[in-house]
Design a protein around this motif. Sequence first.
Motif, PDB file in Angstrom:
ATOM      1  N   PRO A   2      -5.628  -6.175  -7.934  1.00  0.00           N
ATOM      2  CA  PRO A   2      -6.398  -5.051  -8.473  1.00  0.00           C
ATOM      3  C   PRO A   2      -5.562  -4.231  -9.453  1.00  0.00           C
ATOM      4  O   PRO A   2      -4.332  -4.234  -9.393  1.00  0.00           O
ATOM      5  N   SER A   3      -6.247  -3.574 -10.352  1.00  0.00           N
ATOM      6  CA  SER A   3      -5.549  -2.739 -11.326  1.00  0.00           C
ATOM      7  C   SER A   3      -6.373  -1.494 -11.604  1.00  0.00           C
ATOM      8  O   SER A   3      -7.567  -1.431 -11.295  1.00  0.00           O
ATOM      9  N   ALA A   4      -5.721  -0.502 -12.197  1.00  0.00           N
ATOM     10  CA  ALA A   4      -6.380   0.741 -12.566  1.00  0.00           C
ATOM     11  C   ALA A   4      -5.902   1.148 -13.944  1.00  0.00           C
ATOM     12  O   ALA A   4      -4.756   0.863 -14.321  1.00  0.00           O
ATOM     13  N   SER A 110     -10.053   1.829  -1.682  1.00  0.00           N
ATOM     14  CA  SER A 110     -10.696   0.631  -2.220  1.00  0.00           C
ATOM     15  C   SER A 110     -12.061   0.947  -2.809  1.00  0.00           C
ATOM     16  O   SER A 110     -12.481   0.324  -3.795  1.00  0.00           O
ATOM     17  N   VAL A 111     -12.778   1.909  -2.222  1.00  0.00           N
ATOM     18  CA  VAL A 111     -14.068   2.325  -2.777  1.00  0.00           C
ATOM     19  C   VAL A 111     -13.883   2.880  -4.182  1.00  0.00           C
ATOM     20  O   VAL A 111     -14.652   2.576  -5.105  1.00  0.00           O
ATOM     21  N   GLN A 112     -12.845   3.700  -4.360  1.00  0.00           N
ATOM     22  CA  GLN A 112     -12.579   4.269  -5.682  1.00  0.00           C
ATOM     23  C   GLN A 112     -12.262   3.179  -6.705  1.00  0.00           C
ATOM     24  O   GLN A 112     -12.708   3.233  -7.857  1.00  0.00           O
ATOM     25  N   VAL A 113     -11.510   2.171  -6.277  1.00  0.00           N
ATOM     26  CA  VAL A 113     -11.173   1.074  -7.193  1.00  0.00           C
ATOM     27  C   VAL A 113     -12.419   0.256  -7.522  1.00  0.00           C
ATOM     28  O   VAL A 113     -12.656  -0.109  -8.683  1.00  0.00           O
ATOM     29  N   ASP A 114     -13.240  -0.027  -6.512  1.00  0.00           N
ATOM     30  CA  ASP A 114     -14.433  -0.859  -6.718  1.00  0.00           C
ATOM     31  C   ASP A 114     -15.393  -0.238  -7.731  1.00  0.00           C
ATOM     32  O   ASP A 114     -16.024  -0.957  -8.516  1.00  0.00           O
ATOM     33  N   ARG A 115     -15.520   1.072  -7.706  1.00  0.00           N
ATOM     34  CA  ARG A 115     -16.469   1.697  -8.632  1.00  0.00           C
ATOM     35  C   ARG A 115     -15.798   2.162  -9.926  1.00  0.00           C
ATOM     36  O   ARG A 115     -16.420   2.825 -10.746  1.00  0.00           O
ATOM     37  N   VAL A 181     -10.218  11.928  -0.255  1.00  0.00           N
ATOM     38  CA  VAL A 181     -10.315  10.753  -1.130  1.00  0.00           C
ATOM     39  C   VAL A 181     -11.748  10.250  -1.223  1.00  0.00           C
ATOM     40  O   VAL A 181     -12.269   9.983  -2.313  1.00  0.00           O
ATOM     41  N   ILE A 182     -12.424  10.126  -0.083  1.00  0.00           N
ATOM     42  CA  ILE A 182     -13.780   9.578  -0.083  1.00  0.00           C
ATOM     43  C   ILE A 182     -14.785  10.579  -0.632  1.00  0.00           C
ATOM     44  O   ILE A 182     -15.852  10.216  -1.140  1.00  0.00           O
ATOM     45  N   GLY A 183     -14.457  11.867  -0.564  1.00  0.00           N
ATOM     46  CA  GLY A 183     -15.377  12.902  -1.031  1.00  0.00           C
ATOM     47  C   GLY A 183     -15.314  13.158  -2.520  1.00  0.00           C
ATOM     48  O   GLY A 183     -16.165  13.880  -3.056  1.00  0.00           O
TER      49      GLY A 183
END
Length: 210
Positions: A2-4, A110-115, A181-183
Amino acid sequence: MPSAPKLGGGEVVLDDLAFTAKFNGPLVHETVRSELNALRQGTSATKTRGNVRGGGAKPWRQKGTGRARAGSSRSPIWKGGGTVFGPSPRHYTFKVNRKARRAALRSALSVQVDRGSLAVFDATSFDAPSTKAAAKLLADWGQPNPTLVLLDGDEANAGLSFRNMERVLVLPVEDAGVADVIGAASLLISETALAQITARATGAAQEEAA
């Protein structure tokens, strides 16, 4: 792997374990609830009939008055009486195991990366506090708010640059929880903070401390 995106140009390769986890909704919910409960003071209190001052004497004699019998003027059915089943001081905290907290953090990251809502930036580029520069950085990125910015404790100039912006929360990376993080709709992490939160998510931080 994964990358950002790295704001200002380029990309950053992310840790595979920390940023490609399958989302575990129940575990994230339990961890968020634990973190939010820990913030509650639990100081609400009421007095029962045994705690209310007065009422020691019988208001009137048992028989002969035509009124209902009464033993105390501090009965819950009297004005000024005690409270039945009212709140009392308590702790709302409950424990979530260390491995479970790490797994929940991996899920949130991972949610942040996925979206595509996670990015990295170089906090050392802020030689002095500049809200204008911080606003331009976020505007060029184009992600929605609220935005969570995670920084190392030594990156004060970057923190001062972001902290006055509307719907932008700046936190030291060690203080950021799963709820933070999730919020967040988008997550911006400094390069130094990225290494620290990756270590937290994979357990490397605990291994080094041990």
